[in-house]
Design a protein around this motif. Structure first.
Motif, short mmCIF file in Angstrom:
data_model
loop_
_atom_site.label_atom_id
_atom_site.label_comp_id
_atom_site.label_asym_id
_atom_site.label_seq_id
_atom_site.Cartn_x
_atom_site.Cartn_y
_atom_site.Cartn_z
N VAL A 159 76.64 36.08 3.86
CA VAL A 159 77.75 36.32 2.94
C VAL A 159 79.03 36.73 3.67
N TYR A 160 78.89 37.62 4.66
CA TYR A 160 80.07 38.23 5.27
C TYR A 160 80.60 37.43 6.45
N ASP A 161 81.94 37.35 6.51
CA ASP A 161 82.61 36.71 7.64
C ASP A 161 82.84 37.79 8.70
N ILE A 162 81.89 37.91 9.62
CA ILE A 162 81.92 38.96 10.62
C ILE A 162 82.62 38.46 11.88
N SER A 163 83.54 39.24 12.39
CA SER A 163 84.31 38.86 13.57
C SER A 163 83.37 38.55 14.74
N PRO A 164 83.68 37.50 15.52
CA PRO A 164 82.83 37.16 16.68
C PRO A 164 82.76 38.31 17.69
N ASN A 165 83.76 39.19 17.66
CA ASN A 165 83.80 40.31 18.60
C ASN A 165 82.93 41.48 18.15
N LYS A 166 82.32 41.37 16.96
CA LYS A 166 81.52 42.48 16.44
C LYS A 166 80.06 42.07 16.33
N LYS A 167 79.19 42.93 16.80
CA LYS A 167 77.75 42.68 16.70
C LYS A 167 77.26 42.97 15.28
N ILE A 168 76.23 42.25 14.85
CA ILE A 168 75.66 42.45 13.51
C ILE A 168 75.20 43.91 13.35
N ASP A 169 74.56 44.45 14.38
CA ASP A 169 74.06 45.83 14.30
C ASP A 169 75.20 46.82 14.10
N ASP A 170 76.32 46.57 14.77
CA ASP A 170 77.49 47.45 14.62
C ASP A 170 78.07 47.33 13.21
N PHE A 171 78.06 46.12 12.67
CA PHE A 171 78.57 45.90 11.32
C PHE A 171 77.71 46.64 10.30
N VAL A 172 76.39 46.56 10.45
CA VAL A 172 75.46 47.25 9.55
C VAL A 172 75.66 48.76 9.64
N LYS A 173 75.75 49.26 10.87
CA LYS A 173 75.92 50.69 11.09
C LYS A 173 77.24 51.18 10.47
N GLU A 174 78.27 50.39 10.63
CA GLU A 174 79.60 50.74 10.10
C GLU A 174 79.55 50.88 8.58
N ARG A 175 78.89 49.92 7.90
CA ARG A 175 78.80 49.95 6.45
C ARG A 175 77.95 51.13 5.96
N SER A 176 76.83 51.35 6.64
CA SER A 176 75.92 52.44 6.25
C SER A 176 76.60 53.80 6.40
N GLU A 177 77.29 54.00 7.52
CA GLU A 177 77.97 55.28 7.74
C GLU A 177 79.11 55.48 6.76
N PHE A 178 79.77 54.39 6.42
CA PHE A 178 80.86 54.48 5.45
C PHE A 178 80.35 55.06 4.12
N ARG A 179 79.22 54.58 3.65
CA ARG A 179 78.68 55.05 2.37
C ARG A 179 78.24 56.52 2.46
N LYS A 180 77.70 56.88 3.61
CA LYS A 180 77.24 58.26 3.79
C LYS A 180 78.40 59.24 3.82
N LYS A 181 79.51 58.81 4.43
CA LYS A 181 80.65 59.70 4.62
C LYS A 181 81.57 59.76 3.39
N LEU A 182 81.43 58.79 2.48
CA LEU A 182 82.32 58.76 1.32
C LEU A 182 82.00 59.94 0.40
N THR A 183 83.02 60.76 0.11
CA THR A 183 82.83 61.95 -0.72
C THR A 183 83.63 61.84 -2.01
N SER A 184 83.39 62.79 -2.92
CA SER A 184 84.03 62.76 -4.23
C SER A 184 85.50 63.12 -4.19
N ASP A 185 85.97 63.71 -3.08
CA ASP A 185 87.38 64.11 -3.02
C ASP A 185 88.28 63.03 -2.44
#
Length: 421
Positions: free
Chosen positions: A181-207
């Motif tokens: 589904v995702y158009d991932i930059s050739p300069n970015k590894k799949i593992d880094d993309f997954v980690k980036e998305r997962s951490e984003f959700r964990k760090k997102l807060t209500s404020d």
């Protein structure tokens, strides 16, 4: 029991009233139902009185007596039940019926009108969200899908991904990765993309909320707005901005092309404040120590260029008169006009000013210094030829006279030159 805000009715095994609280009599009196809750009251007499009033509804295709018969049959077979009663005054009551072990029958009535109204409103809201033209996902605090709307289900179905309430976010995300589904930059590894998305959700807060753009392999671009709510749940809304991005790309190309034009360009809003310019305009005005920036007013530019003598005043006018003339000409501009200005650095510019319908104005100029110099030289040459003692004739390819000088005209007085030619 007497003071609780609910109706309590307690009947014996023969449907004779054992007890009813004060709320029952209070509401019967308020609704003008001709029935008092006295001990020994027959259930069918109460129902008959209620259905004879204007507040209780008789079901369609039923009479008072047939409805009484239907209710008595229900009471004989029911063990425990929950039901809703809708009255003609718009009120809704929630009823709990319970047959006890000794055969007696307990009914508790609670008014839930406000709850039903809110339920209807929430249903309307849910229907509206389900039919939104943008995609929406709602996750609980454990990242399990609570609900999704039609648009996102439709979009995900293109990738053969089924959004099922209760599914985990990681499950959906892995399915999306597998489907490409995702158009991932050739300069970015799949593992880094997954980690980036997962951490984003964990760090997102209500404020704080999060806004980002996501490109897909089908060429579409989505703008996502995601927010963590106070209870830990998360709302994600995705807007298709593919057309906007395409227009943005086209506008950038246009802007880049305008910026490298040798012609200068300035774009003024209806209040004569600068909203766009190109590099040629900036570079030209640097020669006159004017810093052309977005937001600068044309009035300031006019004052700087004219009152400091950078624009040459026409013969017979001083700088203040030129300033007022240019100011009035600009104010009264309608449609398109052309003008020529001579500057103190020796440059001559030909301006084309166009006033748009919204009051904004585009000024485009061309450096015509070379052409003006050539024009001046040709005029001097013409003047030199005109005072030659020799007569001069200049003919076209059809032997038609193009030009002559004063000596030739003097040699052939009157109209004799025309007759000879």
């Amino acid at each position: 029991i007497e003071n609780v805000p609910v109706i309590i009715q307690y009947w014996d095994e023969n449907d004779k009233l054992i007890f009813a609280n004060a709320k029952a009599d209070e509401l019967h009196e308020q609704w003008d139902v001709k029935c008092k809750f006295t001990k020994g009251l027959a259930y069918e007499d109460m129902v008959r009185a209620q259905l004879s009033s204007s507040i209780f509804k008789i079901p369609e295709n039923e009479t008072i007596e047939s409805e009484i018969k239907r209710r008595k049959k229900y009471r004989k077979t029911v063990e425990s039940n929950y039901r809703e009663v809708f009255l003609e005054n718009g009120k809704t009551w929630y009823v709990i019926d319970k047959r006890l072990d000794d055969g007696s029958f307990l009914s508790i009535f609670s008014e839930i009108t406000d709850l039903k109204n809110k339920e209807a409103q929430y249903k309307q809201l849910a229907d509206a969200l389900d039919n939104l033209p943008m995609a929406m996902l709602f996750w609980d605090k454990d990242d399990k899908l609570i609900t999704s709307n039609k648009q996102v289900r439709k979009e995900q179905s293109k990738w053969k991904i089924d959004l099922i309430n209760g599914m985990n976010w990681e499950t959906m995300f892995n399915q999306q990765l597998k489907a490409g589904v995702y158009d991932i930059s050739p300069n970015k590894k799949i593992d880094d993309f997954v980690k980036e998305r997962s951490e984003f959700r964990k760090k997102l807060t209500s404020d704080k909320d999060s806004k980002r753009e996501t490109k897909l392999t089908d060429g579409k671009t989505y703008f996502s707005n995601e927010i963590r709510l106070m209870d830990g749940s998360m709302l994600s809304v995705f807007t298709d901005i593919s057309e906007i991005k395409e227009r943005e790309k086209s506008l950038k190309l246009l802007n880049d092309a305008i910026d490298i034009l040798p012609n200068g360009l300035m774009f003024w809003d209806a209040d004569d404040n600068l909203i766009a310019h190109n590099a040629s305009a900036v570079d030209f005005l640097k020669d006159f120590k004017f810093d052309l920036k977005i937001g600068k007013s044309r009035e300031k530019l006019r004052e700087h260029m004219i009152l400091k003598g950078y624009v040459k005043a026409p013969k017979g006018l001083n700088e203040k008169e030129v300033f007022q003339k240019y100011k009035n000409d600009w104010k009264n501009l309608v449609g398109t006009r052309t003008r020529t200005n001579n500057f103190s650095n020796g440059k001559t510019l030909l301006f084309t000013d166009t006033r748009l319908k919204d009051g904004s104005t585009i000024s485009l100029w061309t450096d015509v210094t070379g052409e003006k110099k050539q024009e001046a030289e040709l005029l001097r040459l013409k003047d030199g030829i005109d005072i030659l003692p020799n007569g001069l004739f200049f003919w076209d390819e059809n032997n038609k006279l193009i030009a002559t000088n004063k000596s030739a005209i003097d040699h052939f007085p009157g109209d004799s030159l025309c007759r000879r030619c």
